[in-house]
Design a protein around this motif. Sequence first.
Motif, PDB file in Angstrom:
ATOM      1  N   UNK A 234       0.838  -1.202   0.000  1.00  0.00           N
ATOM      2  CA  UNK A 234       0.000   0.000   0.000  1.00  0.00           C
ATOM      3  C   UNK A 234       0.872   1.251   0.000  1.00  0.00           C
ATOM      4  N   UNK A 235       1.971   1.220   0.751  1.00  0.00           N
ATOM      5  CA  UNK A 235       2.914   2.349   0.723  1.00  0.00           C
ATOM      6  C   UNK A 235       3.473   2.538  -0.690  1.00  0.00           C
ATOM      7  N   UNK A 236       3.795   1.428  -1.334  1.00  0.00           N
ATOM      8  CA  UNK A 236       4.320   1.499  -2.703  1.00  0.00           C
ATOM      9  C   UNK A 236       3.261   2.063  -3.656  1.00  0.00           C
ATOM     10  N   UNK A 237       2.030   1.624  -3.488  1.00  0.00           N
ATOM     11  CA  UNK A 237       0.949   2.134  -4.335  1.00  0.00           C
ATOM     12  C   UNK A 237       0.760   3.631  -4.112  1.00  0.00           C
TER      13      UNK A 237
ATOM     14  N   UNK B 174       3.132   5.591  -6.178  1.00  0.00           N
ATOM     15  CA  UNK B 174       2.738   5.602  -7.591  1.00  0.00           C
ATOM     16  C   UNK B 174       1.560   6.550  -7.791  1.00  0.00           C
ATOM     17  N   UNK B 175       0.575   6.478  -6.891  1.00  0.00           N
ATOM     18  CA  UNK B 175      -0.587   7.363  -6.994  1.00  0.00           C
ATOM     19  C   UNK B 175      -0.166   8.832  -6.890  1.00  0.00           C
TER      20      UNK B 175
ATOM     21  N   UNK C 168      -3.390  10.873  -2.958  1.00  0.00           N
ATOM     22  CA  UNK C 168      -2.671   9.604  -2.847  1.00  0.00           C
ATOM     23  C   UNK C 168      -2.751   9.079  -1.417  1.00  0.00           C
ATOM     24  N   UNK C 169      -2.606   9.976  -0.435  1.00  0.00           N
ATOM     25  CA  UNK C 169      -2.677   9.565   0.973  1.00  0.00           C
ATOM     26  C   UNK C 169      -4.084   9.064   1.309  1.00  0.00           C
ATOM     27  N   UNK C 170      -5.117   9.757   0.838  1.00  0.00           N
ATOM     28  CA  UNK C 170      -6.501   9.334   1.087  1.00  0.00           C
ATOM     29  C   UNK C 170      -6.750   7.965   0.463  1.00  0.00           C
ATOM     30  N   UNK C 171      -6.283   7.754  -0.758  1.00  0.00           N
ATOM     31  CA  UNK C 171      -6.426   6.441  -1.414  1.00  0.00           C
ATOM     32  C   UNK C 171      -5.724   5.356  -0.609  1.00  0.00           C
TER      33      UNK C 171
END
Length: 175
Positions: free
Chosen positions: A5-8, A11-12, A21-24
């Motif tokens: 999730x941190x990696x995603x 990317x986001x 990106x943080x909210x996602x």
Amino acid sequence: MSDLIDQAEKVWALADDVANARINALSTRILEVARSVERSFEAQCRARGLSTGELLVLDALHRLGLPYEATPSQLRQHFFISFAGLGKRVNALEGLGYVERSQQVTDRRSQKIRLTSNGLHLLRAFDGRQNTIPHRVAIASLESAEQEMLAMLLRKLHRKIETTTAGLSDDPPQA
């Protein structure tokens, strides 16, 4: 320690702004934690021959206090499900000997559903004192202050989501 999730989130953040990106990432993390708790809870229920919904009916009867009984209408207040859905769960629990039904003396059209001693014994087996249920072990590993902070944040987040979504759907959440 970084995870998927941190990696995603990284990317986001490249494709969107950092706040989105943080909210996602937080939304995804909450979903993943909820799924993990649900899988753990379901496994414990299956091991005892129950569905999670059936255990929730037993728990609702227990939370109502002695004599651990309620009418279907009273029970339904603890769940956002139809009478048919509640009836199906009560039928299964009655067949397993965890609840019993009786007609009310004052109104024969109405009935009471009561937790049996077998149902109470089963609930106590779920209390987690042995702390072998994975999500309970994980939560217990948090310091008391961390548990309190997590509860406060989740309560606050839940209220904000409920306030924002109130009236958006006619479909009640499923228990």
